[in-house]
Design an enzyme around this catalytic site. Structure first.
Site, PDB file in Angstrom:
ATOM      1  NE  ARG A  74      30.454  40.447  57.170  1.00  0.00           N
ATOM      2  CZ  ARG A  74      31.512  41.212  56.931  1.00  0.00           C
ATOM      3  NH1 ARG A  74      31.616  41.560  55.477  1.00  0.00           N
ATOM      4  NH2 ARG A  74      32.318  41.699  57.764  1.00  0.00           N
ATOM      5  CG  ASP A  81      31.727  41.917  49.523  1.00  0.00           C
ATOM      6  OD1 ASP A  81      31.489  41.295  50.830  1.00  0.00           O
ATOM      7  OD2 ASP A  81      31.765  43.156  49.376  1.00  0.00           O
ATOM      8  CE  LYS A 116      34.906  45.313  49.586  1.00  0.00           C
ATOM      9  NZ  LYS A 116      34.230  44.741  50.541  1.00  0.00           N
ATOM     10  CG  HIS A 138      40.126  46.885  52.081  1.00  0.00           C
ATOM     11  ND1 HIS A 138      39.034  47.271  51.554  1.00  0.00           N
ATOM     12  CD2 HIS A 138      39.631  46.554  53.239  1.00  0.00           C
ATOM     13  CE1 HIS A 138      37.993  47.316  52.167  1.00  0.00           C
ATOM     14  NE2 HIS A 138      38.132  46.444  53.280  1.00  0.00           N
ATOM     15  CB  SER A 193      33.999  40.769  52.837  1.00  0.00           C
ATOM     16  OG  SER A 193      33.222  42.109  52.301  1.00  0.00           O
TER      17      SER A 193
END
Length: 434
Positions: A167, A160, A186, A81, A182
């Site tokens: 956001r 989320d 995930k 990520h 967040s």
């Protein structure tokens, strides 16, 4: 429980307990809390922060707001990520390489957020590509070909998904507790065994300093440890756009060229090879980072990574003719070449300004409902520290908004600084948090 009292507590810098956080997450996900109250709480968190225990509780509440995948049957799934950047097409290039090397890739990615691009938007620029697979289709594809990449499903971390979009439109993206919760929610929901993070910092990142990026990385590592997951984080430099293109179709074309021809900009290559080397290590495919990078190089040059890329895209409905012949892609109605106003060296290409310009050309979102223009973007012909002659082509703007051409030209020339002295070129990977 009273939502107004929860907002007041966080507004007044008090600590929310586990039950209050669970109440907010559960009821906001169910649509029982109005958007304005959710926005007020998120803004209060953005302004006042969260303690470590609060962040953990928020992460777990979001992770378990829906289904939690069990990917143990697929082998040692190592997820990757990025906290976001400008021109970040790393996932598009790295994931087929990992799959070709035998690391199962079962990944969910996001859409554009603020001035940063989104992997799902880029993949959707490939005609026919399906980002919405069922969980059964998702796992079956990984079993069959070793890779699948989808959008965040409605049943996995749905809290989320709602908060991520909220956001974005209330300008609350740059917050360590909100970003770390967040991302990790995930990852926990998606079932990865280990995680390699790219935490970007600098002008084009949510974290502006290396110190803030390290704080975010360590926050996510702590959450991972609580959930028995190995987490390695790279701190990377996002002062200039990554690679040479920013936009949706143009970034897919750049990724395709990297896999097909092995032509990768130096900064992009540094990030991909380092992330990949640690993914291989966590997957048990090699403990020597240098040798792992050699494996990655060989996989690209042998053509195996490109074949896996085609196999992956085709398996999810994408028309691979566009990858085999990029000239098939529709071009934006308007193109404008940008020329160097003077001789010298590129001192800066301000990443955030570039991201904002590309967004204004049509490639980003101002509201949750906005459509993305896949053809809009900027391609650079020069990077920081490159020598340029006066009148030399340094970039090209593409857009379907004719009225934006002159504005974008002016803004882009302001974002590119040219000076007489050759600047020092800093590494892209600044630190590794193991």
């Amino acid at each position: 429980m009273d939502m107004i009292e929860i907002i007041r507590k966080k507004r007044d810098k008090e600590t929310l307990n586990k039950e209050e956080i669970k109440y907010f997450v559960k009821n906001y996900t169910a649509g029982k809390i109005p958007e304005e109250q959710a926005a007020a709480l998120i803004m209060a968190i953005y302004l006042n922060g969260m303690e470590e225990e609060e962040t953990k509780n928020l992460t777990l509440a979001m992770a378990y707001s829906g289904d939690v995948l069990d990917l143990s049957g697929l082998g040692n799934v190592v997820d990757k990520h990025s906290t976001g950047g400008v021109g970040d097409k790393v996932t598009l290039i790295l994931m087929p390489i990992m799959a070709a090397l035998g690391v199962p890739v079962a990944k969910m990615s996001g859409r554009a957020l603020g001035y940063t691009g989104g992997t799902i938007d880029k993949l959707e620029s490939i005609p026919g590509y399906r980002v919405n697979l069922t969980e059964e289709e998702f796992q079956a594809q990984v079993q069959k070909i070793g890779i699948s990449l989808i959008g965040q499903t409605s049943n996995l971390a749905p809290a989320d998904k709602k908060l991520y979009a909220l956001r974005d439109v209330i300008s609350c993206t740059e917050s360590i507790p909100l970003i770390s919760s967040s991302i990790m929610s995930k990852k926990i929901a998606a079932g990865a065994g280990s995680i390699v993070l790219e935490v970007t910092c600098g002008d084009g990142a949510f974290m502006k300093t290396k110190e803030d990026a390290i704080s975010l990385a360590k926050s996510m590592q702590k959450i991972g440890k609580l959930c028995q997951k190995q987490v390695v984080a790279l701190i990377t430099n996002m002062e200039e756009p990554l690679g040479y293109s920013v936009g949706n179709i143009c970034e897919v074309i750049e990724a395709n060229r990297a896999l097909k021809e092995g032509i990768i900009e130096k900064d992009l290559k540094e990030v991909i090879f380092t992330l990949g080397a640690y993914m291989l290590q966590l997957a048990g495919k090699g403990q020597d980072i240098s040798k792992n990078k050699e494996q990655i190089e060989e996989t690209i040059h042998s053509g195996r990574a490109y074949q896996k890329w085609l196999e992956w895209i085709e398996a999810q409905g994408g028309d691979i003719q566009y990858l085999q012949n990029p000239n098939l892609w529709e071009k934006a109605n308007y193109q404008l070449e940008i020329y160097a106003p003077k001789e010298g060296y590129i001192q800066k290409i301000k990443a955030r300004a570039v991201g904002e310009i590309v967004g204004s050309l049509g490639a980003g979102r101002q509201t949750k409902e906005d459509m993305i223009d896949k053809e809009a973007g900027i391609v650079f012909y020069k990077k920081v520290a490159d020598k340029v002659e006066k009148g030399e082509k340094i970039a090209q703007i593409s857009t379907n908004k004719k009225e934006m051409l002159e504005i974008a030209q002016k803004q882009l020339l302001e974002a590119i600084e040219i000076g007489e002295e050759e600047p020092q070129k800093f590494p892209t990977v600044l630190d590794i948090i193991e």
